[in-house]
Design an enzyme around this catalytic site. Sequence first.
Site, PDB file in Angstrom:
ATOM      1  N   SER A 144       0.734  -1.149  -0.073  1.00  9.55           N
ATOM      2  CA  SER A 144      -0.068  -0.031  -0.017  1.00  9.55           C
ATOM      3  C   SER A 144       0.801   1.207  -0.006  1.00  9.55           C
ATOM      4  O   SER A 144       1.961   1.292   0.538  1.00  9.55           O
ATOM      5  CB  SER A 144      -0.855  -0.033   1.356  1.00  9.55           C
ATOM      6  OG  SER A 144      -1.450   1.383   1.510  1.00  9.55           O
ATOM      7  N   TYR A 157      -1.810  -0.605  10.342  1.00  6.58           N
ATOM      8  CA  TYR A 157      -1.689  -0.837   8.897  1.00  6.58           C
ATOM      9  C   TYR A 157      -0.608  -0.321   8.191  1.00  6.58           C
ATOM     10  O   TYR A 157       0.169  -1.157   7.330  1.00  6.58           O
ATOM     11  CB  TYR A 157      -3.051  -0.224   8.298  1.00  6.58           C
ATOM     12  CG  TYR A 157      -3.041  -0.596   6.847  1.00  6.58           C
ATOM     13  CD1 TYR A 157      -3.547  -1.880   6.509  1.00  6.58           C
ATOM     14  CD2 TYR A 157      -2.870   0.538   5.847  1.00  6.58           C
ATOM     15  CE1 TYR A 157      -3.614  -2.219   5.004  1.00  6.58           C
ATOM     16  CE2 TYR A 157      -3.261   0.280   4.619  1.00  6.58           C
ATOM     17  CZ  TYR A 157      -3.464  -1.030   4.125  1.00  6.58           C
ATOM     18  OH  TYR A 157      -3.666  -1.649   2.745  1.00  6.58           O
TER      19      TYR A 157
END
Length: 266
Positions: A144, A157
């Site tokens: 990501s 995350y």
Amino acid sequence: MDLNLKNKVALVTGASKGIGKGIAIELAKEGCNIIICARDKAELSQAVMDLDKFNVEVLSVIADLTDEQQIDNLIHTSHERFGRIDILVNNAGTIGEPLSFMELSTDQWRNIFELNVFSVVTLVRKVVPIMQQKQWGRIINISSENGEQPDPDMPHYNVTKGALNNLTKTLSKVLGKDGILVNTVSPAFIKTPLVENMLKGQADNQGISEKEAEENFLKNKRPNIVLERAGEIEETAGLVAFLASEKASFITGSNFRIDGGSVASI
Ligand SMILES: NC(=O)c1ccc[n+]([C@@H]2O[C@H](COP(=O)([O-])OP(=O)(O)OC[C@H]3O[C@@H](n4cnc5c(N)ncnc54)[C@H](OP(=O)(O)O)[C@@H]3O)[C@@H](O)[C@H]2O)c1
């Protein structure tokens, strides 16, 4: 461009929906036989129906990748059916709870690492011996933008995706001698069920429409997206298919962004 992927076998994790399903479809279009896994049986069955259109063999396995025994079953079943796994796309991932650094518990940190990092480590350990038999393989980890450009609202995350970026580089150094190439693809703000659920939660909380929630997210949380829009699933899948192919034979240890220009560094 013919990617010469006909009859290769690709395992795409978390391919019942979202980016994983898009990648599985793109690889199936190129003639790959496909293995998909996820936890939800109904969504997996729908994905199999969508993949069946492409005239390739499709195997679906229900698996929770946070459970090592279920990973064992996935790899065993796949090997029994095809006798090979040429391409592994580690896509399954979660954003975890929407909590700040001080609110997150140690268990919540551990839980997100179970899927986003430890399942990848386990899958790679189990698939590499199969790839080594052919001295050919492709491993593509779906990371990501948060791995490089941390979002303060998503601390755990961010850290899992940073770890995945590092794991990719480490593995590229370890596995290159066996003809196994390892790369990362790092999307940002792609319209998938995961993102749609997140926007719906924000819309419900703030009493606004989902469209307004999307506009607010772009303006306030992703101001660096130069293209000023969310990305589409199809816009991520083509690059993964290219990296899986022979055309990418001199590419390993790299991180490719599909982020509309979001990551601000060079
Ligand atoms: N969408 C974005 O904007 C974006 C941006 C950057 C990075 N990414 C990354 O891209 C990947 C896919 O995201 P997405 O947006 O497509 O997510 P999604 O729409 O939520 O799809 C996630 C997929 O993973 C599966 N999955 C989740 N937990 C699992 C588990 N424990 N075991 C096995 N499968 C599991 C889900 O099926 P089940 O729930 O049925 O198991 C589903 O098939 C993730 O790694 C995410 O971090 C996405």
